[in-house]
Design an enzyme around this catalytic site. Structure first.
Site, mmCIF file in Angstrom:
data_model
loop_
_atom_site.group_PDB
_atom_site.id
_atom_site.type_symbol
_atom_site.label_atom_id
_atom_site.label_comp_id
_atom_site.label_asym_id
_atom_site.label_seq_id
_atom_site.Cartn_x
_atom_site.Cartn_y
_atom_site.Cartn_z
ATOM 1 C CD GLU A 156 1.448 -2.769 0.329
ATOM 2 O OE1 GLU A 156 2.561 -2.740 1.040
ATOM 3 O OE2 GLU A 156 0.796 -1.617 0.264
ATOM 4 N N GLY A 181 -2.411 -0.298 1.891
ATOM 5 C CA GLY A 181 -3.304 0.711 1.289
ATOM 6 C C GLY A 181 -3.594 1.628 2.654
ATOM 7 C CB ALA A 226 -5.773 -2.841 -1.297
ATOM 8 C CD GLU A 283 0.310 2.233 -0.333
ATOM 9 O OE1 GLU A 283 -0.649 1.413 -0.270
ATOM 10 O OE2 GLU A 283 1.342 2.362 -1.343
#
Ligand code: HXC
Length: 258
Positions: free
Chosen positions: A132, A109, A65, A112
């Site tokens: 993260e 992300g 992200a 993911e």
């Protein structure tokens, strides 16, 4: 209106979505996720597409992200307003099979997103990780759940708590990826698998994908019941009758619904 951050093309019933934000290693910002969502939904609703491939660049599938976009947000903004909406999970709910073609970094992300796809085919330079924790936060797009289901608690816990990355070969051994291929052959090999899937009967493929995904969400007894119902339902498909007739008549099937 800004330019799209994904590129799309269709080749022989395979839809290809390429994340296209090279300056930021395909970091997933709101615009990229909205562009990905609308491209994927359009392909999912197109009966001429039988498999969707999501890919990035040789250097990065996606480096996570967008940290610059996330950094100034507070709890109310991320939780109630504008960040990580249901759209970010949409890839996991497409009916058409999806393949993540991963080269380079698939972090946070990005990892993911790859795990939301039905299967991952990795280049030998791919690196997977959930870093993260190094930012003082945790995975937020399913990483703690899907990574644990894919590789088991020990490796998932180690990766999420230390932020260490996993190379392609280890990821294959651990069950995260279906195949590892040479980086310069990634798209050719992915398109072979995607083409095979896209050449099957689409209703059968959708029913099969739904049943396999159910294994991640329910008990064994419930999953077996679901599978049996879906198996019985395939007897309503014209293509099921055609597939079995073709076998018995020693010929190739001609799928009506592809
Ligand atoms: C924003 C990013 C970015 C990211 C890279 N960039 N990752 N921008 N968000 N996640 C930008 C850099 O700022 C830089 O732009 C450019 O991309 C190139 O990156 P470099 O760091 O210079 O490249 P390199 O040295 O090759 O290192 C590659 C890297 C590193 C190891 C992948 O970029 C990195 O560690 N990125 C962050 C990985 C990460 O922590 N991901 C998890 C994010 S949190 P500029 O313009 O600055 O030079 C997350 C939560 C998901 O994903 C759940 C909720 C949605």
């Amino acid at each position: 209106m800004s330019d799209s951050l994904v590129r799309t093309e269709t080749r022989d019933r395979v839809g290809i979505i390429t994340l296209d934000r090279p300056d930021a290693l395909n970091a997933l910002n709101s615009q990229l996720m909205a562009d990905l969502d609308s491209a994927a939904r359009a392909m999912d609703n197109d009966p001429d597409i039988g498999c969707i491939v999501i890919t990035g660049s040789q250097k990065a599938f996606a480096a996570g992200a967008d940290i610059k976009e996330m950094q100034p947000k507070d709890f109310a903004q991320v939780h109630y307003e504008d960040f990580i909406t249901d759209d970010w999970e949409a890839i996991a709910h497409l009916r058409t099979p999806t393949i993540a073609a991963v080269a380079g970094h698939a972090l946070g992300g990005g990892c993911e997103l790859a795990m939301m796809c039905d299967l991952i085919i990795a280049a030998d330079n791919a690196k997977f990780g959930q870093p993260e924790i190094k930012l003082g936060t945790i995975p937020g797009m399913g990483g703690t759940q899907r990574l644990t289901r894919a590789v088991g608690k020990a490796k998932a816990m180690e990766m999420c708590l230390t932020g260490r990355t996993m190379k392609a070969e280890e990821a294959e051994r651990a069950g995260l990826v279906a195949q590892v291929v040479a980086a310069d052959e990634l798209m050719d090999r992915v398109l072979e698998t995607a083409g095979t899937i896209a050449g099957m009967s689409l209703p059968a493929v959708m029913a099969c994908k739904e049943a396999v995904n159910r294994a991640e969400e329910t008990t064994l007894a419930e999953g077996v019941r679901f599978e049996r119902r879906s198996f019985h339902a395939t007897f309503a498909f014209e293509d099921r009758a055609e597939g079995m007739a073709a076998f018995n008549e020693k010929r190739e099937p001609h799928w009506k619904h592809r």
